[in-house]
Design a protein around this motif. Sequence first.
Motif, mmCIF file in Angstrom:
data_model
loop_
_atom_site.group_PDB
_atom_site.id
_atom_site.type_symbol
_atom_site.label_atom_id
_atom_site.label_comp_id
_atom_site.label_asym_id
_atom_site.label_seq_id
_atom_site.Cartn_x
_atom_site.Cartn_y
_atom_site.Cartn_z
ATOM 1 N N SER A 38 0.916 -1.223 0.189
ATOM 2 C CA SER A 38 0.120 -0.121 -0.005
ATOM 3 C C SER A 38 0.777 1.458 0.146
ATOM 4 O O SER A 38 0.504 2.432 -0.686
ATOM 5 N N CYS A 41 2.423 1.238 -3.782
ATOM 6 C CA CYS A 41 1.558 1.360 -4.899
ATOM 7 C C CYS A 41 0.201 1.418 -4.355
ATOM 8 O O CYS A 41 -0.656 0.876 -4.732
ATOM 9 N N CYS A 44 -3.191 1.607 -7.002
ATOM 10 C CA CYS A 44 -3.298 0.049 -7.097
ATOM 11 C C CYS A 44 -4.184 -0.585 -5.991
ATOM 12 O O CYS A 44 -5.118 -1.349 -6.335
ATOM 13 N N TYR A 47 -7.510 0.894 -5.823
ATOM 14 C CA TYR A 47 -8.652 0.142 -6.865
ATOM 15 C C TYR A 47 -9.105 -1.061 -6.583
ATOM 16 O O TYR A 47 -10.305 -1.475 -6.572
ATOM 17 N N LEU A 48 -8.102 -1.868 -5.963
ATOM 18 C CA LEU A 48 -8.568 -3.269 -5.554
ATOM 19 C C LEU A 48 -9.467 -3.298 -4.456
ATOM 20 O O LEU A 48 -10.261 -4.387 -4.354
ATOM 21 N N CYS A 85 -10.160 3.608 -12.121
ATOM 22 C CA CYS A 85 -9.117 4.114 -12.351
ATOM 23 C C CYS A 85 -8.658 5.583 -12.392
ATOM 24 O O CYS A 85 -7.608 6.348 -11.881
ATOM 25 N N PHE A 89 -6.069 7.597 -9.216
ATOM 26 C CA PHE A 89 -4.993 8.246 -9.662
ATOM 27 C C PHE A 89 -5.162 9.697 -9.696
ATOM 28 O O PHE A 89 -4.191 10.256 -9.099
#
Length: 246
Positions: A38, A41, A44, A47-48, A85, A89
């Motif tokens: 975490s 990234c 990412c 998002y997950l 996404c 971001f």
Amino acid sequence: MVSSEYVEKMQQRQQYRNLWHTDLLSTIKADTPYCCFSLFCGPCVSYLLRKRALYNDMSRYVCCAGYMPCSGSCGESRCPEFCLCTEVFCCFGNSVASTRFLLQDEFNIQTTKCDNCIIGFMFFLQQLACIFSIIACIVGSDELQAASNLLNCLSDGVYCTVCACMQTQHKVELDKRDGKFGPVERVMQAPGMQQMSRIDQSIPPPVGYAPYPAQPPYGQPAYPQPYGYPTQTYPPQGYPPASYQK
């Protein structure tokens, strides 16, 4: 302007009584690899976690989980994956906070005072760094500019660390929801159900007490016979004496 519905939701969230499975201070110990993931990234992971919080059903996706004014007006229904996404971001902080609010509202989870202090300290450093940057630009002092840069680096480090701990906290809570910790062992059992007296019972059943003694037949004393004495009969034997004249 903040809508009244949002204010009511924030007030209702203060009444929640459940707690996170792990607090922010214990997330590194709870899942160290995921906390590092975490940290390096974050988008990412965001998002997950959002997709997992929606039970992998992207048809339920709304921008920022419906907690922002732009929610529902970004074309999420046409391409939810692309919108998610873009959210993680471009609006990373909002994406983490929205997932947090989503889990809190689903499981009635409150934020502890310790977690509030950590999050408040993160915001305080960001505001302080912003104020120093503005003053350094106005005054033009090299010392203030150096202090401003130092505060910016410190606030960014705290921000990334707190966000990583928050996302690890969310992941642990989702693991708990999905039963990845295994069945919960019953440490203590509830006491057995006691039988209650009914209207058709003259005497309530002895629950937790010594049983009531059986009632003697009519004509015999209800009190017990004294120890060490023979059983008395009436009339006593040898009465009246033989010398008694009728």
